[in-house]
Design a protein around this motif. Structure first.
Motif, PDB file in Angstrom:
ATOM      1  N   VAL A  17      81.484 -82.427 -41.273  1.00 51.71           N
ATOM      2  CA  VAL A  17      81.718 -81.362 -40.300  1.00 51.71           C
ATOM      3  C   VAL A  17      82.934 -81.699 -39.435  1.00 51.71           C
ATOM      4  N   LEU A  18      82.993 -82.950 -38.979  1.00 56.78           N
ATOM      5  CA  LEU A  18      84.136 -83.355 -38.160  1.00 56.78           C
ATOM      6  C   LEU A  18      85.410 -83.406 -38.990  1.00 56.78           C
ATOM      7  N   SER A  19      85.286 -83.841 -40.248  1.00 59.14           N
ATOM      8  CA  SER A  19      86.452 -83.860 -41.132  1.00 59.14           C
ATOM      9  C   SER A  19      86.965 -82.444 -41.368  1.00 59.14           C
ATOM     10  N   TRP A  20      86.035 -81.498 -41.441  1.00 49.59           N
ATOM     11  CA  TRP A  20      86.413 -80.106 -41.651  1.00 49.59           C
ATOM     12  C   TRP A  20      87.278 -79.591 -40.510  1.00 49.59           C
ATOM     13  N   THR A  21      86.992 -80.024 -39.289  1.00 51.67           N
ATOM     14  CA  THR A  21      87.819 -79.592 -38.152  1.00 51.67           C
ATOM     15  C   THR A  21      89.250 -80.082 -38.324  1.00 51.67           C
ATOM     16  N   ALA A  22      89.409 -81.307 -38.846  1.00 48.83           N
ATOM     17  CA  ALA A  22      90.757 -81.846 -39.061  1.00 48.83           C
ATOM     18  C   ALA A  22      91.488 -81.069 -40.147  1.00 48.83           C
ATOM     19  N   VAL A  23      90.794 -80.772 -41.239  1.00 45.92           N
ATOM     20  CA  VAL A  23      91.420 -80.033 -42.347  1.00 45.92           C
ATOM     21  C   VAL A  23      91.805 -78.634 -41.898  1.00 45.92           C
ATOM     22  N   THR A  24      90.905 -77.982 -41.176  1.00 45.52           N
ATOM     23  CA  THR A  24      91.189 -76.631 -40.681  1.00 45.52           C
ATOM     24  C   THR A  24      92.382 -76.639 -39.731  1.00 45.52           C
ATOM     25  N   GLY A  25      92.423 -77.626 -38.861  1.00 46.16           N
ATOM     26  CA  GLY A  25      93.551 -77.749 -37.939  1.00 46.16           C
ATOM     27  C   GLY A  25      94.861 -77.985 -38.664  1.00 46.16           C
ATOM     28  N   LEU A  26      94.804 -78.770 -39.749  1.00 42.21           N
ATOM     29  CA  LEU A  26      96.009 -79.046 -40.534  1.00 42.21           C
ATOM     30  C   LEU A  26      96.547 -77.775 -41.170  1.00 42.21           C
ATOM     31  N   VAL A  27      95.649 -76.945 -41.656  1.00 42.21           N
ATOM     32  CA  VAL A  27      96.054 -75.678 -42.266  1.00 42.21           C
ATOM     33  C   VAL A  27      96.601 -74.715 -41.209  1.00 42.21           C
ATOM     34  N   ALA A  65      74.139 -73.818 -33.144  1.00 38.89           N
ATOM     35  CA  ALA A  65      74.131 -74.311 -34.524  1.00 38.89           C
ATOM     36  C   ALA A  65      72.754 -74.879 -34.865  1.00 38.89           C
ATOM     37  N   ASP A  66      72.204 -74.463 -35.990  1.00 41.19           N
ATOM     38  CA  ASP A  66      70.885 -74.941 -36.388  1.00 41.19           C
ATOM     39  C   ASP A  66      70.824 -75.338 -37.857  1.00 41.19           C
ATOM     40  N   SER A  67      71.989 -75.410 -38.516  1.00 43.41           N
ATOM     41  CA  SER A  67      72.039 -75.790 -39.929  1.00 43.41           C
ATOM     42  C   SER A  67      73.429 -76.313 -40.238  1.00 43.41           C
ATOM     43  N   ALA A  68      73.595 -76.853 -41.439  1.00 47.52           N
ATOM     44  CA  ALA A  68      74.904 -77.355 -41.840  1.00 47.52           C
ATOM     45  C   ALA A  68      75.922 -76.223 -41.882  1.00 47.52           C
ATOM     46  N   LEU A  69      75.502 -75.061 -42.396  1.00 47.56           N
ATOM     47  CA  LEU A  69      76.415 -73.928 -42.505  1.00 47.56           C
ATOM     48  C   LEU A  69      76.899 -73.463 -41.136  1.00 47.56           C
ATOM     49  N   VAL A 112      80.890 -73.314 -36.492  1.00 46.44           N
ATOM     50  CA  VAL A 112      81.293 -73.664 -35.130  1.00 46.44           C
ATOM     51  C   VAL A 112      82.486 -74.610 -35.167  1.00 46.44           C
ATOM     52  N   ALA A 113      82.449 -75.565 -36.085  1.00 47.83           N
ATOM     53  CA  ALA A 113      83.557 -76.514 -36.212  1.00 47.83           C
ATOM     54  C   ALA A 113      84.864 -75.794 -36.518  1.00 47.83           C
ATOM     55  N   THR A 114      84.798 -74.715 -37.276  1.00 42.83           N
ATOM     56  CA  THR A 114      85.994 -73.942 -37.600  1.00 42.83           C
ATOM     57  C   THR A 114      86.589 -73.311 -36.341  1.00 42.83           C
ATOM     58  N   VAL A 115      85.729 -72.740 -35.500  1.00 41.85           N
ATOM     59  CA  VAL A 115      86.197 -72.140 -34.249  1.00 41.85           C
ATOM     60  C   VAL A 115      86.840 -73.212 -33.363  1.00 41.85           C
ATOM     61  N   VAL A 116      86.162 -74.339 -33.242  1.00 39.61           N
ATOM     62  CA  VAL A 116      86.685 -75.440 -32.428  1.00 39.61           C
ATOM     63  C   VAL A 116      88.032 -75.916 -32.971  1.00 39.61           C
ATOM     64  N   ALA A 155      90.788 -91.291 -35.812  1.00 43.38           N
ATOM     65  CA  ALA A 155      89.763 -90.467 -36.462  1.00 43.38           C
ATOM     66  C   ALA A 155      88.490 -91.260 -36.688  1.00 43.38           C
ATOM     67  N   SER A 156      88.639 -92.509 -37.107  1.00 45.67           N
ATOM     68  CA  SER A 156      87.467 -93.347 -37.346  1.00 45.67           C
ATOM     69  C   SER A 156      86.774 -93.732 -36.043  1.00 45.67           C
ATOM     70  N   ILE A 157      87.567 -93.920 -34.998  1.00 46.38           N
ATOM     71  CA  ILE A 157      86.984 -94.218 -33.684  1.00 46.38           C
ATOM     72  C   ILE A 157      86.190 -93.014 -33.179  1.00 46.38           C
ATOM     73  N   ASP A 158      86.751 -91.821 -33.319  1.00 41.79           N
ATOM     74  CA  ASP A 158      86.101 -90.609 -32.809  1.00 41.79           C
ATOM     75  C   ASP A 158      84.823 -90.282 -33.569  1.00 41.79           C
ATOM     76  N   ALA A 159      84.878 -90.347 -34.894  1.00 42.33           N
ATOM     77  CA  ALA A 159      83.753 -89.885 -35.718  1.00 42.33           C
ATOM     78  C   ALA A 159      82.888 -91.028 -36.240  1.00 42.33           C
TER      79      ALA A 159
END
Length: 327
Positions: free
Chosen positions: A57-67, A102-106, A111-115, A239-243
């Motif tokens: 989920v946290l990695s997804w925020t990084a990928v989304t931000g990169l795009v 948020a109550d599930s992985a999906l 939410v991670a995408t919005v963030v 990234a490793s420190i944060d997550a």
């Protein structure tokens, strides 16, 4: 005298906009410090997501931000950094308020995408505004001051969160998310007050400052190598420190989530104490060698983290030392 957005003066203190901006950064980063050390713990131990999914989920925020980053950059060129930064702060505040829903992985990925879109619309325009606020000969010091204020706030927020958060009471995490959202709202007010800074450049200035293309950037081999190196060291560093670190210390290391605040504060406090000293010492030195030294220090810090996890009775102390070396 003004040149574009830049107010020409002799010292940072000559520019009232910089003081207001740094105050906003400090207050905003206190909110970020409340949630940054515990978000992966929330996803894993409160929402019940497997640690691998929580990390994704946290990695997804990084990928989304990169795009999103190139799109944000193009918008900044067209309308200026200030309106983009205002929109980013508003989106990020809304995203933090969505975490308790948020109550599930999906839904966590949603939410991670919005963030992520909020973050993508904050950091690039913020950097652009900073570069416009002061003359070129003061930028290194201004960026150093901003980094110092950022870490001061993160450390303060981390310490505050350690008195609030409790994995047995999910409502305590909700309080942290709400306070973080409030900090972005406060930051938004500070940015609104920076009148005359961060607007759209005139067509003449745009032609002078924004000629060129991404093709030219990618054709610069040194820039491509530097970018690849940055991704590598930040991925294995911040990234490793944060997550990764909070998850590892609270699961494998056996630390309580309340102890993450003090560990985080060691990192940020040392940066605050040493930032200006280091800036004065590194002036005129090879940046390539300094990056190499930083990489060696970060590698040493991770070895100390491993030693701490392997010694249950000394985990907290050794990992405080490790995070201090990282700082």
């Amino acid at each position: 005298m003004r040149q574009g957005d830049t107010v020409v003066g002799t010292r940072l203190s000559d520019h009232p906009h910089t003081r207001r901006f740094l105050t906003g950064v400090l207050l905003n980063s206190i909110g970020s410090g409340l949630t940054l050390p515990v978000i992966v713990v929330y996803l894993n131990q409160v929402l019940g997501l497997p640690i691998s999914v929580a990390s994704l989920v946290l990695s997804w925020t990084a990928v989304t931000g990169l795009v999103a980053a190139p799109i944000v950059g193009s918008v900044i060129d067209r309308i200026g950094p200030r309106p983009v930064l205002l929109a980013g702060a508003a989106v990020k505040a809304g995203g933090m308020l969505l975490w308790p829903l948020a109550d599930s992985a999906l839904s966590a990925f949603a939410v991670a995408t919005v963030v992520a879109f909020g973050d993508a619309a904050i950091w690039p325009p913020q950097t652009t505004m900073m570069a416009r606020m002061v003359p070129a000969n003061q930028r290194q010091r201004f960026f150093g001051m901003q980094f110092m204020m950022l870490n001061l706030g993160l450390g303060a927020g981390g310490m505050i969160s350690s008195f609030i958060v409790d994995v047995r009471n999910p409502a305590t995490f909700d309080q942290l998310f709400q306070l973080d959202a409030l900090s972005y709202a406060v930051y938004l007010v500070f940015i609104v007050s920076l009148r005359g800074i961060g607007g759209r450049l005139s067509d003449e200035e745009r032609g002078a400052r924004h000629s060129g293309s991404y093709r030219e950037v990618f054709a610069d081999r040194r820039m491509v190598k530097f970018t690849a190196l940055s991704i590598l060291i930040l991925g294995c560093g911040y990234a490793s420190i944060d997550a990764g670190l909070p998850a590892m210390l609270t699961t494998v290391g056996g630390l309580d989530v309340r102890q993450m605040g003090p560990v985080w504060a060691v990192n940020t406090t040392l940066i605050v104490i040493l930032q200006l000293v280091v800036l004065s010492r590194i002036a005129g030195r090879s940046r390539t060698r300094l990056l190499a030294v930083a990489c060696l220090l970060w590698a040493t810090s991770w070895l100390l983290v491993a030693c701490g996890v392997a010694r249950p009775g000394a985990t907290f102390v050794l990992d405080c030392v490790a995070i201090g070396v990282f700082a």
